[in-house]
Design a protein around this motif. Structure first.
Motif, short mmCIF file in Angstrom:
data_model
loop_
_atom_site.label_atom_id
_atom_site.label_comp_id
_atom_site.label_asym_id
_atom_site.label_seq_id
_atom_site.Cartn_x
_atom_site.Cartn_y
_atom_site.Cartn_z
N ASP A 88 -12.51 -5.59 6.39
CA ASP A 88 -11.26 -5.07 5.83
C ASP A 88 -11.27 -3.74 7.10
O ASP A 88 -12.06 -2.97 7.16
CB ASP A 88 -11.48 -4.59 4.59
CG ASP A 88 -10.16 -4.08 4.04
OD1 ASP A 88 -9.21 -3.85 4.87
OD2 ASP A 88 -9.96 -3.81 2.83
N ILE A 89 -10.05 -3.94 7.67
CA ILE A 89 -9.92 -2.83 8.71
C ILE A 89 -9.58 -1.50 8.11
O ILE A 89 -9.97 -0.63 8.47
CB ILE A 89 -8.73 -3.17 9.73
CG1 ILE A 89 -9.17 -4.45 10.58
CG2 ILE A 89 -8.38 -2.08 10.56
CD1 ILE A 89 -8.15 -5.17 11.45
N PHE A 90 -8.86 -1.56 6.94
CA PHE A 90 -8.62 -0.34 6.23
C PHE A 90 -9.87 0.40 5.85
O PHE A 90 -9.86 1.53 5.92
CB PHE A 90 -7.63 -0.48 5.15
CG PHE A 90 -7.44 0.40 4.08
CD1 PHE A 90 -6.41 1.52 4.65
CD2 PHE A 90 -8.05 0.42 3.09
CE1 PHE A 90 -6.28 2.71 3.70
CE2 PHE A 90 -7.84 1.68 2.08
CZ PHE A 90 -6.82 2.79 2.40
N ALA A 91 -10.83 -0.41 5.14
CA ALA A 91 -11.94 0.14 4.88
C ALA A 91 -12.74 0.67 5.90
O ALA A 91 -13.41 1.58 5.67
CB ALA A 91 -12.60 -0.69 3.88
N ARG A 92 -12.81 -0.16 6.98
CA ARG A 92 -13.57 0.65 8.16
C ARG A 92 -12.87 1.71 8.79
O ARG A 92 -13.77 2.72 9.23
CB ARG A 92 -13.65 -0.43 9.34
CG ARG A 92 -14.60 -1.75 8.94
CD ARG A 92 -14.72 -2.72 9.93
NE ARG A 92 -15.28 -2.26 11.18
CZ ARG A 92 -16.52 -2.10 11.70
NH1 ARG A 92 -17.39 -2.30 10.39
NH2 ARG A 92 -16.75 -1.71 12.56
N ILE A 93 -11.56 1.90 8.88
CA ILE A 93 -11.09 3.02 9.20
C ILE A 93 -11.36 4.19 8.29
O ILE A 93 -11.60 5.32 8.91
CB ILE A 93 -9.52 3.03 9.21
CG1 ILE A 93 -9.19 2.03 10.39
CG2 ILE A 93 -8.88 4.35 9.66
CD1 ILE A 93 -7.69 1.68 10.74
N VAL A 94 -11.23 4.06 7.00
CA VAL A 94 -11.54 5.04 5.98
C VAL A 94 -13.14 5.73 6.22
O VAL A 94 -13.27 6.72 6.20
CB VAL A 94 -11.38 4.53 4.51
CG1 VAL A 94 -12.08 5.41 3.54
CG2 VAL A 94 -10.00 4.47 4.43
N HIS A 95 -13.94 4.75 6.07
CA HIS A 95 -15.40 5.03 6.40
C HIS A 95 -15.74 5.59 7.65
O HIS A 95 -16.74 6.27 8.10
CB HIS A 95 -16.32 3.97 6.06
CG HIS A 95 -16.53 3.30 4.66
ND1 HIS A 95 -17.27 4.00 3.94
CD2 HIS A 95 -15.54 2.51 3.89
CE1 HIS A 95 -17.17 3.69 2.52
NE2 HIS A 95 -16.34 2.95 2.70
N GLY A 96 -14.77 5.02 8.86
CA GLY A 96 -14.89 5.78 10.24
C GLY A 96 -14.60 7.01 10.24
O GLY A 96 -14.70 7.97 11.10
N GLY A 106 -16.96 -0.99 0.94
CA GLY A 106 -17.82 -0.37 2.19
C GLY A 106 -17.02 -1.07 3.40
O GLY A 106 -15.92 -1.76 3.28
N ALA A 107 -17.75 -0.58 4.51
CA ALA A 107 -17.21 -1.00 5.92
C ALA A 107 -17.91 -2.23 6.48
O ALA A 107 -17.53 -2.88 7.60
CB ALA A 107 -17.18 0.11 6.91
N GLY A 108 -19.08 -2.81 5.80
CA GLY A 108 -19.89 -3.76 6.66
C GLY A 108 -19.72 -5.04 6.00
O GLY A 108 -20.37 -6.02 6.65
N GLY A 109 -19.06 -5.25 5.15
CA GLY A 109 -19.01 -6.67 4.61
C GLY A 109 -18.23 -7.90 5.44
O GLY A 109 -17.15 -7.43 5.96
N GLN A 110 -18.96 -8.82 5.86
CA GLN A 110 -18.54 -10.07 6.63
C GLN A 110 -18.29 -11.17 6.07
O GLN A 110 -19.02 -11.64 5.21
CB GLN A 110 -19.37 -10.03 7.85
CG GLN A 110 -19.77 -8.79 8.67
CD GLN A 110 -20.74 -9.24 9.77
OE1 GLN A 110 -20.65 -10.45 10.10
NE2 GLN A 110 -21.27 -8.21 10.33
N ALA A 136 -21.50 0.45 12.81
CA ALA A 136 -20.86 1.60 12.36
C ALA A 136 -19.31 1.36 12.53
O ALA A 136 -18.92 0.99 13.78
CB ALA A 136 -21.47 2.80 13.03
N PRO A 137 -18.37 1.87 11.78
CA PRO A 137 -16.85 1.66 11.89
C PRO A 137 -16.42 2.87 12.59
O PRO A 137 -15.68 3.77 12.24
CB PRO A 137 -16.51 1.81 10.33
CG PRO A 137 -17.72 2.77 9.81
CD PRO A 137 -18.97 2.42 10.54
N GLU A 138 -16.64 3.07 13.87
CA GLU A 138 -16.25 4.07 14.78
C GLU A 138 -15.07 3.44 15.57
O GLU A 138 -14.95 2.33 15.80
CB GLU A 138 -17.39 4.34 15.88
CG GLU A 138 -17.17 5.73 16.47
CD GLU A 138 -16.19 5.53 17.70
OE1 GLU A 138 -15.25 6.52 18.13
OE2 GLU A 138 -16.10 4.57 18.58
#
Length: 302
Positions: A89-97, A62-66, A248-250
């Motif tokens: 994780d920036i890669f995960a956030r880009i993927v979900h974005g 996921g993209a929200g884990g801190q 949101a991973p925009e």
């Protein structure tokens, strides 16, 4: 069988509409495949779509884990693009974005392209005071920069991805209206339109069955080319806090969140920026290829 199918597709005298449509599609696809940049652009867009569809499989965390204990870590085998200031994780956030980016460009195109196409076709077909009124409104929108106008509408509507989509769509349709009007002016006095009138076809039927289909190819080209601008505008709104809201991973918001660390932790803003550039180039390459294929003035050989 393959040879007979190809002969059927390339037949100069098709016996049905289905055969004619299939032949045009085959010729267009063949011409598009001969354009290396168009193939690259199509591959990038396909990768964007697949990434958005299978984001949970590509980045299952996921993209929200801190995790503050791993904040601002550089790219590594564990975190390919590093982590941001909150340990995400920036890669995960880009993927979900990618899903957000695809949603924005798709909805803006669905809203603005049909609206601009209809306004331009009606304006060019009827002319007179209708043309002056509709094109006057269109010129008002075209007289202002898109980004500035989108910022004004987004600020008035309030932050959020839905309002950002509406704001971008409002600023995008006038260009499509101008293109549709120009196309309509060239065909409204042609012989087949006159024949349709003589047969008793109504204005609505002529516009929907004859005028709009002939404007579609130019519209597809322009929409594809405009996708890059739509992505950049959406990223600009996100950067300023008027687009998709945290967490949101925009991609634009990710760049904004990492601008304070650009000198020492460059990866926080750099990789989302690369994603925006790559997808924008993909739409530009594909749009150029579609222009060569769908341009009615170009000569195409099967």
């Amino acid at each position: 069988m393959a040879i007979s199918l190809r002969s059927w597709l390339l037949d100069d005298s098709p016996t049905s509409r289905r055969q004619a449509a299939a032949g045009r599609t085959y010729r267009g696809g063949s011409a598009l495949m001969r354009n290396p940049l168009a193939v690259v652009g199509a591959a990038i867009i396909l990768a964007l779509i697949l990434t958005a569809l299978f984001a949970d499989l590509i980045a299952p965390g996921g993209a929200g884990g801190q995790y503050l204990d791993r904040r601002l870590q550089p790219p590594s085998s564990e975190f390919w693009f590093g982590t941001d200031q909150l340990g995400r994780d920036i890669f995960a956030r880009i993927v979900h974005g990618a899903e957000i980016t695809l949603q924005i460009v798709a909805l803006v195109a669905i809203i603005s392209a049909p609206l601009g196409l209809l306004v331009g076709a009606v304006s060019g077909y009827f002319g007179g005071w209708i043309d002056r009124m509709l094109m006057g409104v269109t010129d008002v929108f075209l007289s202002m920069p898109k980004l500035v106008l989108a910022l004004a509408f987004a600020a008035a509507l309030g932050p959020g991805i839905e309002n950002a989509i509406i704001a971008i769509a409002i600023t995008t349709w006038p260009a499509y209206a101008r293109i549709a009007r120009a196309e309509t002016l060239t065909i409204r006095n042609t012989e087949f339109i006159a024949a349709a009138r003589c047969l008793g076809a109504s204005h609505t039927r002529i516009i929907t069955r004859h005028v709009l289909p002939l404007c579609t190819s130019s519209m597809i080209i322009r929409v594809t080319l405009d996708m890059a601008g739509i992505i950049l505008t959406a990223a600009g709104l996100g950067f300023l806090g008027l687009g998709a809201q945290p967490p949101a991973p925009e991609w634009g918001a990710m760049i904004s969140g990492g601008r304070s660390f650009i000198y020492d932790q460059w990866w926080v803003s750099t990789f989302p920026g690369f994603a925006i550039i790559l997808v924008s180039l993909g739409f530009c390459f594909l749009g150029d290829g579609l222009r060569d294929v769908l341009d009615p003035k170009s000569e195409r050989k099967g």
